[in-house]
Design an enzyme around this catalytic site. Structure first.
Site, PDB file in Angstrom:
ATOM      1  N   HIS A  51     -26.578  13.596  12.697  1.00 18.30           N
ATOM      2  CA  HIS A  51     -25.395  13.873  13.795  1.00 18.30           C
ATOM      3  C   HIS A  51     -25.838  14.105  14.870  1.00 18.30           C
ATOM      4  O   HIS A  51     -24.776  14.091  15.998  1.00 18.30           O
ATOM      5  CB  HIS A  51     -24.474  14.831  12.505  1.00 18.30           C
ATOM      6  CG  HIS A  51     -23.655  14.499  11.674  1.00 18.30           C
ATOM      7  ND1 HIS A  51     -22.768  14.820  11.160  1.00 18.30           N
ATOM      8  CD2 HIS A  51     -24.211  14.147  10.452  1.00 18.30           C
ATOM      9  CE1 HIS A  51     -22.331  14.160  10.551  1.00 18.30           C
ATOM     10  NE2 HIS A  51     -23.020  13.910   9.752  1.00 18.30           N
ATOM     11  N   ARG A  94     -24.299  13.202  19.667  1.00 18.80           N
ATOM     12  CA  ARG A  94     -23.653  13.557  19.904  1.00 18.80           C
ATOM     13  C   ARG A  94     -24.076  13.341  21.202  1.00 18.80           C
ATOM     14  O   ARG A  94     -24.794  13.444  21.327  1.00 18.80           O
ATOM     15  CB  ARG A  94     -23.776  15.307  19.137  1.00 18.80           C
ATOM     16  CG  ARG A  94     -23.380  16.037  18.371  1.00 18.80           C
ATOM     17  CD  ARG A  94     -23.607  17.332  18.061  1.00 18.80           C
ATOM     18  NE  ARG A  94     -23.614  17.099  17.027  1.00 18.80           N
ATOM     19  CZ  ARG A  94     -24.554  18.012  16.152  1.00 18.80           C
ATOM     20  NH1 ARG A  94     -24.579  19.395  16.531  1.00 18.80           N
ATOM     21  NH2 ARG A  94     -24.010  18.612  14.274  1.00 18.80           N
TER      22      ARG A  94
END
Length: 184
Positions: free
Chosen positions: A51, A55
């Site tokens: 994750h 970003r």
């Protein structure tokens, strides 16, 4: 005018990527990423790493499941991406020591009400602060009922939270096999 968006789906269904794309669309780089996961083991550390790699470098990050309303008030970012509600709920379930085999129905209702109130507060704050809020959650109601009481309690709280969040959201998406479907 700000938008409240809920993105749901099963595990590894593409919901986080869909939510990230919505954050790009609504935030145009002005995004606060609210990461609720806690690295409890190597598998979770790997999920968190994946994750983090996706970003955008322009995004700010708030790590944690507490003080989310304050983070929304204190950011100059126009859009917040909260990933994820399911982990948020789990964190609050385990934030205090509880015996889920012996917990009473009244204690479950108190826990559920507290979690739902915190979620309402987050949405209320986003609206008051005129922030777009994109929330990711797991749809856990499409599986078998667990034989374990703790899992059933979690599933019930998560289901009620998802129902409430969907009713308060301007848009709701379901991601299946990486394919988004707009529900609302």
């Amino acid at each position: 005018m700000s938008k409240i968006v809920l993105v749901t789906g099963g595990s590894r269904s593409g919901k986080s990527v869909l939510a990230e794309n919505k954050a790009f669309e609504y935030g145009d780089g002005s995004v606060l990423y609210i990461a609720t996961a806690i690295a409890t083991d190597d598998d979770m550390k790997e999920r968190i790493r994946m994750h983090q790699e996706r970003r955008d470098a322009r995004w700010d990050t708030h790590e944690g499941f507490k003080d989310i309303s304050e983070a929304l008030k204190n950011t100059d970012k126009t859009t917040a991406l909260l990933d994820c509600i399911t982990v948020f709920i789990t964190n609050y379930m385990f934030d205090e020591e509880r015996d889920f085999d012996r917990i009473t129905k009244d204690e479950i209702h108190v826990l559920e009400d507290m979690i739902l109130e915190k979620l309402r507060e987050i949405i209320d704050t986003a609206r008051k602060e005129e922030k777009n809020l994109i929330m990711v959650t797991n749809e856990v109601g499409m599986c078998v009922v667990s034989p374990y009481r703790m899992s059933r309690i979690f599933s019930d709280i998560n289901g009620k939270a998802n129902e409430m969040l969907a009713s308060l959201s301007d848009e709701v998406y379901l991601s299946v096999c990486g394919i988004p479907m707009k529900l609302k």
